[in-house]
Design a protein around this motif. Structure first.
Motif, mmCIF file in Angstrom:
data_model
loop_
_atom_site.group_PDB
_atom_site.id
_atom_site.type_symbol
_atom_site.label_atom_id
_atom_site.label_comp_id
_atom_site.label_asym_id
_atom_site.label_seq_id
_atom_site.Cartn_x
_atom_site.Cartn_y
_atom_site.Cartn_z
ATOM 1 N N GLN A 163 0.822 -1.195 0.000
ATOM 2 C CA GLN A 163 0.000 0.000 0.000
ATOM 3 C C GLN A 163 0.865 1.258 0.000
ATOM 4 N N ALA A 164 1.980 1.209 0.751
ATOM 5 C CA ALA A 164 2.836 2.392 0.879
ATOM 6 C C ALA A 164 3.533 2.753 -0.430
ATOM 7 N N LEU A 165 3.635 1.807 -1.362
ATOM 8 C CA LEU A 165 4.266 2.115 -2.644
ATOM 9 C C LEU A 165 3.399 3.041 -3.497
ATOM 10 N N GLY A 166 2.114 3.147 -3.163
ATOM 11 C CA GLY A 166 1.246 4.103 -3.850
ATOM 12 C C GLY A 166 1.038 3.813 -5.318
ATOM 13 N N LEU A 167 0.817 2.557 -5.668
ATOM 14 C CA LEU A 167 0.700 2.181 -7.074
ATOM 15 C C LEU A 167 -0.725 2.239 -7.599
ATOM 16 N N TYR A 168 -1.707 2.308 -6.720
ATOM 17 C CA TYR A 168 -3.099 2.395 -7.145
ATOM 18 C C TYR A 168 -3.518 3.847 -7.298
ATOM 19 N N PRO A 169 -4.641 4.107 -7.955
ATOM 20 C CA PRO A 169 -5.175 5.475 -7.990
ATOM 21 C C PRO A 169 -5.310 6.055 -6.592
ATOM 22 N N VAL A 170 -5.106 7.339 -6.470
ATOM 23 C CA VAL A 170 -5.112 8.002 -5.169
ATOM 24 C C VAL A 170 -6.483 7.863 -4.504
ATOM 25 N N PRO A 171 -6.534 7.407 -3.253
ATOM 26 C CA PRO A 171 -7.821 7.296 -2.556
ATOM 27 C C PRO A 171 -8.545 8.638 -2.532
ATOM 28 N N GLY A 172 -9.850 8.582 -2.751
ATOM 29 C CA GLY A 172 -10.641 9.799 -2.741
ATOM 30 C C GLY A 172 -10.830 10.409 -4.112
ATOM 31 N N GLU A 173 -9.960 10.042 -5.067
ATOM 32 C CA GLU A 173 -10.110 10.535 -6.429
ATOM 33 C C GLU A 173 -10.878 9.506 -7.263
ATOM 34 N N PRO A 174 -11.445 9.921 -8.405
ATOM 35 C CA PRO A 174 -12.167 8.962 -9.257
ATOM 36 C C PRO A 174 -11.288 7.756 -9.599
ATOM 37 N N ASP A 175 -11.860 6.573 -9.473
ATOM 38 C CA ASP A 175 -11.109 5.344 -9.728
ATOM 39 C C ASP A 175 -11.184 5.007 -11.219
ATOM 40 N N TRP A 176 -10.238 5.565 -11.982
ATOM 41 C CA TRP A 176 -10.234 5.324 -13.424
ATOM 42 C C TRP A 176 -9.907 3.882 -13.774
ATOM 43 N N ALA A 177 -9.400 3.112 -12.803
ATOM 44 C CA ALA A 177 -9.053 1.709 -13.056
ATOM 45 C C ALA A 177 -10.153 0.754 -12.610
ATOM 46 N N ALA A 178 -11.333 1.274 -12.316
ATOM 47 C CA ALA A 178 -12.394 0.437 -11.751
ATOM 48 C C ALA A 178 -12.759 -0.743 -12.639
ATOM 49 N N GLY A 179 -12.648 -0.584 -13.956
ATOM 50 C CA GLY A 179 -13.040 -1.657 -14.858
ATOM 51 C C GLY A 179 -11.937 -2.637 -15.208
ATOM 52 N N PHE A 180 -10.726 -2.366 -14.755
ATOM 53 C CA PHE A 180 -9.600 -3.218 -15.163
ATOM 54 C C PHE A 180 -9.735 -4.647 -14.638
ATOM 55 N N GLY A 181 -10.166 -4.764 -13.383
ATOM 56 C CA GLY A 181 -10.187 -6.074 -12.755
ATOM 57 C C GLY A 181 -11.120 -7.064 -13.414
ATOM 58 N N ALA A 182 -12.145 -6.580 -14.115
ATOM 59 C CA ALA A 182 -13.062 -7.493 -14.788
ATOM 60 C C ALA A 182 -12.411 -8.198 -15.964
ATOM 61 N N MET A 183 -11.353 -7.602 -16.498
ATOM 62 C CA MET A 183 -10.701 -8.162 -17.682
ATOM 63 C C MET A 183 -9.379 -8.846 -17.366
ATOM 64 N N TRP A 184 -8.712 -8.406 -16.297
ATOM 65 C CA TRP A 184 -7.338 -8.837 -16.082
ATOM 66 C C TRP A 184 -7.128 -9.516 -14.731
ATOM 67 N N GLN A 185 -6.200 -10.459 -14.714
ATOM 68 C CA GLN A 185 -5.737 -11.089 -13.478
ATOM 69 C C GLN A 185 -4.215 -10.978 -13.450
ATOM 70 N N PRO A 186 -3.669 -9.891 -12.905
ATOM 71 C CA PRO A 186 -2.220 -9.769 -12.850
ATOM 72 C C PRO A 186 -1.599 -10.900 -12.030
ATOM 73 N N GLY A 187 -0.381 -11.282 -12.405
ATOM 74 C CA GLY A 187 0.315 -12.328 -11.684
ATOM 75 C C GLY A 187 0.597 -13.540 -12.544
ATOM 76 N N GLU A 188 1.475 -14.383 -12.060
ATOM 77 C CA GLU A 188 1.905 -15.547 -12.836
ATOM 78 C C GLU A 188 0.765 -16.523 -13.094
ATOM 79 N N ALA A 189 -0.097 -16.735 -12.106
ATOM 80 C CA ALA A 189 -1.220 -17.662 -12.313
ATOM 81 C C ALA A 189 -2.145 -17.141 -13.405
ATOM 82 N N GLY A 190 -2.387 -15.830 -13.406
ATOM 83 C CA GLY A 190 -3.215 -15.244 -14.451
ATOM 84 C C GLY A 190 -2.578 -15.376 -15.818
ATOM 85 N N ALA A 191 -1.260 -15.215 -15.873
ATOM 86 C CA ALA A 191 -0.537 -15.344 -17.136
ATOM 87 C C ALA A 191 -0.639 -16.764 -17.680
ATOM 88 N N GLN A 192 -0.439 -17.748 -16.812
ATOM 89 C CA GLN A 192 -0.492 -19.132 -17.263
ATOM 90 C C GLN A 192 -1.898 -19.533 -17.683
#
Length: 482
Positions: A190-219
């Protein structure tokens, strides 16, 4: 006790087919392997303007979370750090008594400079940095034409790569990794701050429906592609309305799957050979982009054809904004730009059409388009992004001629003939008949009314007439040659 080693994860966030991991674990003793401290360092200062954009940072967070879970399950938790790698890594190595740091080689100009600084800092402390091939099939600095010069054209590059034979078979992930206690407290994800800033519009809200980041998702995506779409890849890869592409680009960009894993999975699939060969050539285009970036590190900013530095671009913030927002009035382009904004990804054929419209019809600098893609693509890869934009703009070493101007109307009709893609991403045009879907301004008033479309209100008229835009592009090219 066997001396521990430090494993520095960069853009190779996986455990299978990871030469740096295997080397870090290697020991002549039979105690299960050398103790390893896995670490990821977020070094935005080193990357500068080439640090991951917003969409890519969203992906990175998910990928690091998945990698952390995979490492913890095997006994070696991932340490997260922030700062200059040449400061963080030597300090960690000293704290655990590691004589070596193993890592994948970086190919971006900033990553090469970073590697050199880490090497020098470790050398001064009597330690060493060992770099491995984790992101490409073959090292670009050891692969050249018969003339001894780097390749500048894709076709002979690909022929030579194919003639060299298949790459070595990939290695499985280790079942167990002997970890070392973390010498210091690392950062939280969380401290790395890689997600959209809390309190601001979540422009990445739709990403999770399409993608599964990580090696298991890749395979999982690789297995699904080779089983369902690879055989028809040569026929369907250019049709954005179908699920005919691999969707592996973000997984490859972050190294959640290696190119040789992808290569061998395609080779081993029991499917149509033509589809397989076409797909492998796409993997080789990625290799070619890395080859170009290594030998021409100026590629992200400067045209590889020097004469294009004088091209008469006509910068216009309003035209750029219309393109970025999917409001150009060309449905297939707007569909692509909206798909990009909502999912962090765009179909490759549409990327070419959209890029062509920006640099040729609208005469906006290709660097501005590349910058937008860099910030909005989850698969934003410096080599591929730069090489592809230079190809479309006509200023790369092996590029489409500048006078080849894609007609966005004909491109839409050819590659989205049923309108599946446009209707999904430009729903205000969904009721238009196919005959007018890609050029709604030609639809009779009664057809527009029946479809619920008022041009200029529900959907914009083209920001640039195709014939006028083509003429502008050709005039610019002519001026360059004068």
């Amino acid at each position: 006790m066997t001396e521990p080693s430090l494993l520095w994860f960069r853009h190779d966030l996986r455990l299978s087919d990871h030469p740096a991991l295997l080397a870090a674990m290697a020991t002549a003793e039979t105690d299960g392997g050398r103790p390893v401290l896995p670490v990821f360092v977020l070094d935005d200062d080193a990357a500068g303007a080439q640090r991951p954009g917003g969409a890519a940072r969203w992906w990175l967070r998910g990928s690091l979370a998945a990698l952390g879970d995979d490492l913890a399950a095997r006994g070696a938790p991932l340490l997260l750090a922030r700062g200059r790698a040449e400061t963080v890594l030597p300090a960690l190595a000293a704290a655990i008594g590691a004589g070596s740091i193993h890592a994948g080689r970086g190919y971006e100009p900033w990553a090469r400079a970073q590697s050199q600084r880490v090497h020098e800092a470790l050398q001064n402390a009597g330690r060493r940095l060992v770099l491995h091939t984790t992101a490409v099939l073959r090292e670009p600095h050891g692969f050249g034409a018969a003339s001894g010069k780097p390749y500048a054209v894709y076709t002979p590059f690909a022929k030579t790569m194919l003639a060299a034979g298949d790459p070595p078979a990939p290695h499985p992930a280790p079942a167990r990794i002997q970890g070392v206690p973390h010498p210091v407290g690392g950062e939280t994800l969380q401290a790395l701050g890689l997600y959209p800033v809390p309190g601001e519009p979540d422009w990445a809200a739709g990403f999770g429906a399409m993608w599964q980041p990580g090696e298991a998702g890749a395979q999982a995506r690789l297995a699904r592609f080779t089983a369902q779409a690879l055989g028809a890849y040569d026929r369907q890869r250019n049709l954005p309305g179908l699920d005919g592409s691999s969707g592996l680009s973000p997984h490859l960009r972050w190294g959640e799957v290696s190119p040789r894993q992808v290569w061998h999975a395609a080779r081993d699939a029991k499917t149509d050979a033509t589809g397989t060969e076409t797909f492998l050539k796409e993997i080789l285009w990625r290799e070619f982009a890395y080859h170009l970036l290594w030998h021409r590190p100026e590629m992200p900013e400067a045209p590889l054809r020097a004469e294009f530095a004088a091209f008469p671009w006509q910068k216009d913030p309003k035209l750029l904004a219309a393109w970025q927002g999917g409001r150009t009035g060309y449905p297939v382009v707007d569909a692509g730009m909206r798909q990009l904004w909502q999912t962090g990804w765009m179909h490759n054929r549409v990327r070419m059409i959209a890029a062509s419209l920006l640099v040729k019809h609208l005469l906006q600098p290709w660097q501005d388009g590349a910058a937008w893609f860099w910030d909005t693509l989850v698969d934003a890869d410096l080599a591929s992004n730069s090489a592809s934009w230079q190809w479309v703009a006509g200023c790369g070493t092996d590029a489409a001629p500048y006078f080849r101007v894609f007609n966005p109307i004909l491109q839409g009709e050819k590659f989205d003939p049923e309108g599946r893609y446009v209707r999904r991403w430009v729903p205000e045009l969904a009721k238009l008949p196919n005959a007018f879907l890609h050029q709604p301004w030609d639809a009779p008033r009664d057809v527009l009314a029946a479809s619920g479309v008022t041009l200029g209100r529900d959907y914009p008229r083209p920001v640039m007439d195709h014939a006028e835009g083509r003429a502008r592009a050709l005039a610019g090219f002519a001026a360059l040659r004068a």
